[in-house]
Each structure stands twice: as structure tokens, then as C-alpha cells.
Design a protein around this motif. Structure first.
Motif, PDB file in Angstrom:
ATOM      1  N   THR A  26       0.849  -1.191   0.000  1.00  0.00           N
ATOM      2  CA  THR A  26       0.000   0.000   0.000  1.00  0.00           C
ATOM      3  C   THR A  26       0.887   1.243   0.000  1.00  0.00           C
ATOM      4  OG1 THR A  26      -1.691  -1.170   1.269  1.00  0.00           O
ATOM      5  CG2 THR A  26      -1.836   1.240   1.229  1.00  0.00           C
ATOM      6  N   TRP A  27       0.634   2.096  -0.962  1.00  0.00           N
ATOM      7  CA  TRP A  27       1.321   3.375  -1.067  1.00  0.00           C
ATOM      8  C   TRP A  27       0.299   4.508  -0.977  1.00  0.00           C
ATOM      9  CZ3 TRP A  27       2.490  -0.654  -4.376  1.00  0.00           C
ATOM     10  CH2 TRP A  27       3.824  -1.079  -4.433  1.00  0.00           C
ATOM     11  N   VAL A  28       0.765   5.669  -0.610  1.00  0.00           N
ATOM     12  CA  VAL A  28      -0.052   6.877  -0.678  1.00  0.00           C
ATOM     13  C   VAL A  28       0.236   7.515  -2.026  1.00  0.00           C
ATOM     14  CG1 VAL A  28      -0.491   9.135   0.348  1.00  0.00           C
ATOM     15  CG2 VAL A  28       0.022   7.170   1.813  1.00  0.00           C
ATOM     16  N   LYS A  29      -0.766   7.640  -2.840  1.00  0.00           N
ATOM     17  CA  LYS A  29      -0.578   8.199  -4.181  1.00  0.00           C
ATOM     18  C   LYS A  29      -0.749   9.721  -4.185  1.00  0.00           C
ATOM     19  CE  LYS A  29      -0.749   7.423  -8.858  1.00  0.00           C
ATOM     20  NZ  LYS A  29      -1.065   6.475  -9.864  1.00  0.00           N
ATOM     21  N   ARG A  30      -1.709  10.206  -3.382  1.00  0.00           N
ATOM     22  CA  ARG A  30      -1.979  11.639  -3.357  1.00  0.00           C
ATOM     23  C   ARG A  30      -2.557  12.002  -2.004  1.00  0.00           C
ATOM     24  NH1 ARG A  30      -6.252  14.541  -3.520  1.00  0.00           N
ATOM     25  NH2 ARG A  30      -7.645  12.802  -3.952  1.00  0.00           N
ATOM     26  N   ILE A  31      -2.133  13.155  -1.483  1.00  0.00           N
ATOM     27  CA  ILE A  31      -2.689  13.695  -0.243  1.00  0.00           C
ATOM     28  C   ILE A  31      -3.327  15.027  -0.579  1.00  0.00           C
ATOM     29  CG2 ILE A  31      -2.242  14.386   2.147  1.00  0.00           C
ATOM     30  CD1 ILE A  31       0.408  12.741   1.929  1.00  0.00           C
ATOM     31  N   GLY A  32      -4.632  15.109  -0.393  1.00  0.00           N
ATOM     32  CA  GLY A  32      -5.347  16.361  -0.608  1.00  0.00           C
ATOM     33  C   GLY A  32      -5.524  17.101   0.702  1.00  0.00           C
ATOM     34  N   LYS A  33      -6.371  18.097   0.692  1.00  0.00           N
ATOM     35  CA  LYS A  33      -6.628  18.867   1.913  1.00  0.00           C
ATOM     36  C   LYS A  33      -7.248  17.977   3.000  1.00  0.00           C
ATOM     37  CE  LYS A  33      -9.179  22.793   3.723  1.00  0.00           C
ATOM     38  NZ  LYS A  33     -10.156  23.833   3.439  1.00  0.00           N
ATOM     39  N   SER A  34      -8.294  17.225   2.634  1.00  0.00           N
ATOM     40  CA  SER A  34      -8.960  16.374   3.616  1.00  0.00           C
ATOM     41  C   SER A  34      -9.049  14.910   3.158  1.00  0.00           C
ATOM     42  CB  SER A  34     -10.373  16.899   3.901  1.00  0.00           C
ATOM     43  OG  SER A  34     -11.149  16.892   2.720  1.00  0.00           O
ATOM     44  N   LEU A  61      -7.226  11.385   0.862  1.00  0.00           N
ATOM     45  CA  LEU A  61      -6.007  10.761   0.375  1.00  0.00           C
ATOM     46  C   LEU A  61      -6.367   9.631  -0.561  1.00  0.00           C
ATOM     47  CD1 LEU A  61      -4.511   8.165   2.637  1.00  0.00           C
ATOM     48  CD2 LEU A  61      -6.120   9.701   3.687  1.00  0.00           C
ATOM     49  N   GLU A  62      -5.523   9.434  -1.552  1.00  0.00           N
ATOM     50  CA  GLU A  62      -5.688   8.352  -2.514  1.00  0.00           C
ATOM     51  C   GLU A  62      -4.591   7.333  -2.275  1.00  0.00           C
ATOM     52  OE1 GLU A  62      -5.339   7.518  -7.309  1.00  0.00           O
ATOM     53  OE2 GLU A  62      -5.826   9.544  -6.623  1.00  0.00           O
ATOM     54  N   LEU A  63      -4.982   6.075  -2.190  1.00  0.00           N
ATOM     55  CA  LEU A  63      -4.043   4.985  -1.998  1.00  0.00           C
ATOM     56  C   LEU A  63      -3.914   4.192  -3.291  1.00  0.00           C
ATOM     57  CD1 LEU A  63      -5.365   3.684   1.442  1.00  0.00           C
ATOM     58  CD2 LEU A  63      -3.534   5.341   1.013  1.00  0.00           C
ATOM     59  N   TYR A  64      -2.711   3.700  -3.552  1.00  0.00           N
ATOM     60  CA  TYR A  64      -2.461   2.775  -4.646  1.00  0.00           C
ATOM     61  C   TYR A  64      -1.971   1.488  -4.002  1.00  0.00           C
ATOM     62  CZ  TYR A  64      -0.114   0.373  -8.436  1.00  0.00           C
ATOM     63  OH  TYR A  64       0.283  -0.590  -9.335  1.00  0.00           O
ATOM     64  N   GLU A  65      -2.552   0.348  -4.402  1.00  0.00           N
ATOM     65  CA  GLU A  65      -2.224  -0.918  -3.762  1.00  0.00           C
ATOM     66  C   GLU A  65      -2.001  -2.005  -4.813  1.00  0.00           C
ATOM     67  OE1 GLU A  65      -4.960  -0.799   0.130  1.00  0.00           O
ATOM     68  OE2 GLU A  65      -5.993  -0.344  -1.744  1.00  0.00           O
ATOM     69  N   GLU A  66      -1.146  -2.954  -4.440  1.00  0.00           N
ATOM     70  CA  GLU A  66      -0.909  -4.116  -5.288  1.00  0.00           C
ATOM     71  C   GLU A  66      -0.943  -5.367  -4.426  1.00  0.00           C
ATOM     72  OE1 GLU A  66       2.115  -2.010  -8.517  1.00  0.00           O
ATOM     73  OE2 GLU A  66       2.895  -3.572  -7.194  1.00  0.00           O
ATOM     74  N   ILE A  67      -1.485  -6.445  -4.999  1.00  0.00           N
ATOM     75  CA  ILE A  67      -1.444  -7.761  -4.375  1.00  0.00           C
ATOM     76  C   ILE A  67      -0.516  -8.620  -5.218  1.00  0.00           C
ATOM     77  CG2 ILE A  67      -2.764  -9.850  -3.872  1.00  0.00           C
ATOM     78  CD1 ILE A  67      -5.135  -8.052  -3.174  1.00  0.00           C
ATOM     79  N   HIS A  68       0.505  -9.198  -4.561  1.00  0.00           N
ATOM     80  CA  HIS A  68       1.508 -10.018  -5.243  1.00  0.00           C
ATOM     81  C   HIS A  68       1.460 -11.449  -4.712  1.00  0.00           C
ATOM     82  CE1 HIS A  68       4.356  -6.668  -6.747  1.00  0.00           C
ATOM     83  NE2 HIS A  68       3.262  -6.082  -6.293  1.00  0.00           N
ATOM     84  N   GLN A  69       1.654 -12.399  -5.608  1.00  0.00           N
ATOM     85  CA  GLN A  69       1.840 -13.794  -5.222  1.00  0.00           C
ATOM     86  C   GLN A  69       2.780 -14.434  -6.236  1.00  0.00           C
ATOM     87  OE1 GLN A  69      -1.350 -16.821  -5.562  1.00  0.00           O
ATOM     88  NE2 GLN A  69      -1.046 -17.186  -3.369  1.00  0.00           N
ATOM     89  N   LYS A 116      -4.311  -4.816  -8.813  1.00  0.00           N
ATOM     90  CA  LYS A 116      -3.971  -3.423  -8.531  1.00  0.00           C
ATOM     91  C   LYS A 116      -5.243  -2.741  -8.056  1.00  0.00           C
ATOM     92  CE  LYS A 116      -0.273  -2.907 -11.933  1.00  0.00           C
ATOM     93  NZ  LYS A 116       0.240  -2.033 -13.007  1.00  0.00           N
ATOM     94  N   SER A 117      -5.090  -1.839  -7.107  1.00  0.00           N
ATOM     95  CA  SER A 117      -6.272  -1.207  -6.536  1.00  0.00           C
ATOM     96  C   SER A 117      -6.034   0.270  -6.285  1.00  0.00           C
ATOM     97  CB  SER A 117      -6.627  -1.895  -5.210  1.00  0.00           C
ATOM     98  OG  SER A 117      -7.704  -1.244  -4.582  1.00  0.00           O
ATOM     99  N   LYS A 118      -7.138   0.997  -6.267  1.00  0.00           N
ATOM    100  CA  LYS A 118      -7.130   2.406  -5.900  1.00  0.00           C
ATOM    101  C   LYS A 118      -8.228   2.595  -4.861  1.00  0.00           C
ATOM    102  CE  LYS A 118      -8.944   6.292  -8.199  1.00  0.00           C
ATOM    103  NZ  LYS A 118      -9.048   7.138  -9.382  1.00  0.00           N
ATOM    104  N   ALA A 119      -7.929   3.360  -3.825  1.00  0.00           N
ATOM    105  CA  ALA A 119      -8.934   3.678  -2.812  1.00  0.00           C
ATOM    106  C   ALA A 119      -8.780   5.141  -2.422  1.00  0.00           C
ATOM    107  CB  ALA A 119      -8.772   2.791  -1.581  1.00  0.00           C
ATOM    108  N   ILE A 120      -9.902   5.813  -2.244  1.00  0.00           N
ATOM    109  CA  ILE A 120      -9.895   7.210  -1.815  1.00  0.00           C
ATOM    110  C   ILE A 120     -10.673   7.308  -0.506  1.00  0.00           C
ATOM    111  CG2 ILE A 120     -10.571   9.584  -2.365  1.00  0.00           C
ATOM    112  CD1 ILE A 120     -10.297   8.797  -5.340  1.00  0.00           C
ATOM    113  N   TYR A 121     -10.041   7.918   0.473  1.00  0.00           N
ATOM    114  CA  TYR A 121     -10.640   8.124   1.790  1.00  0.00           C
ATOM    115  C   TYR A 121     -10.678   9.613   2.108  1.00  0.00           C
ATOM    116  CZ  TYR A 121     -10.409   3.205   3.181  1.00  0.00           C
ATOM    117  OH  TYR A 121     -10.605   1.857   3.279  1.00  0.00           O
ATOM    118  N   VAL A 122     -11.603   9.978   2.989  1.00  0.00           N
ATOM    119  CA  VAL A 122     -11.674  11.347   3.480  1.00  0.00           C
ATOM    120  C   VAL A 122     -11.589  11.321   5.001  1.00  0.00           C
ATOM    121  CG1 VAL A 122     -14.203  11.458   3.602  1.00  0.00           C
ATOM    122  CG2 VAL A 122     -12.896  13.547   3.281  1.00  0.00           C
TER     123      VAL A 122
END
Length: 135
Positions: free
Chosen positions: A73-81, A83-91, A98-104
Motif C-alpha cells: 500500500t502506497w499513498v498516491k496523493r494527499i489532498g486537503k482532507s 487521500l488516494e491509496l495505490y495498492e498491489e497484491i503479489h503472489q 492493482k487497486s485504488k482507494a480514496i478516503y476522506v
């Protein structure tokens, strides 16, 4: 980058012999626990701050029982309130999803988003995604 090892369970394996696609979002969320802890250190749902706005997953390869999985899990972008995460699952050395998640950062009492505090922002910046950097 945050890293979480997952050991696939038999119960997560479907009739086609691979880990069911509905399992991967659960694994991705489990890998976000260190980020959740930044916003709610005591893990209290009464004080919970992280509200998900968006998530998407690109399934790239099958995932199987019997071999551990790494979730990055990486932080791709940090906004004012937010954040966007970029994630990968490896085996087995392959990127399986590959995944993207945005939280407030959300205050449940005021029912409004709030700016991400500087001390949390500083910690998140340590995990920024650099698409040009090899793992």
C-alpha cells in the motif's frame, strides 16, 4: 510503502480453485490498518475518521491457496482532507491485482470532512508512491 503478508485460507478458495474475487477487497482493507491507526489511534469506532469514497480493483492474475500473498500500500496523493491509496497484491512474484482507494478525514459529530492534520500528513508522505522506483 506499507506491506502486509496474508496467508490465504481454504475457505477463501472458490469452486474454480482460486481465491474468490470477493476476498481481495477484504485483504486490501486489512493492509490499510496502519493508516487507519494514524487517524484513529485507539481504533475506536466512536472516534473513527476514515470514510471511504471510492475503491476499484483491476484483477490481473489468479491468486491461489497454499502460497502467501503480499499486499503493498502506497499513498498516491494527499489532498486537503482526502487521500488516494495505490495498492498491489503479489503472489509468486507476480502482480495479481492493482487497486485504488480514496478516503476522506471525516468528523462524525459535525458530519463534515476536515483537513488532514500536519503530523499525519508527514507520516503519510513517508509512504508516497513513486511510479519510477523499482520495488
Amino acid at each position: 510503502m506499507y506491506r502486509k503478508i496474508i496467508e490465504p485460507r481454504v475457505s477463501e478458495t472458490d469452486g474454480l480453485g482460486h481465491i474468490n474475487n470477493t476476498t481481495l477487497p477484504v485483504w486490501l482493507e486489512a493492509a490499510r490498518n496502519p493508516i487507519f491507526k494514524l487517524f484513529t489511534p485507539d481504533d475506536s469506532f466512536e472516534k473513527w475518521r476514515m470514510i471511504i469514497l471510492h475503491t476499484s480493483i483491476d484483477y490481473r492474475d489468479q491468486v491461489y491457496f497454499g502460497t502467501e500473498v503480499e499486499v503493498f500500500t502506497w499513498v498516491k496523493r494527499i489532498g486537503k482532507s482526502s487521500l488516494e491509496l495505490y495498492e498491489e497484491i503479489h503472489q509468486r512474484g507476480k502482480i495479481c491485482a492493482k487497486s485504488k482507494a480514496i478516503y476522506v478525514n471525516y468528523n462524525r459529530e459535525t458530519e463534515q470532512s476536515e483537513p488532514i492534520p500536519w503530523e499525519i500528513r508527514e507520516e503519510l508522505m513517508k509512504h508516497l508512491y513513486d511510479e519510477h522506483k523499482e520495488m
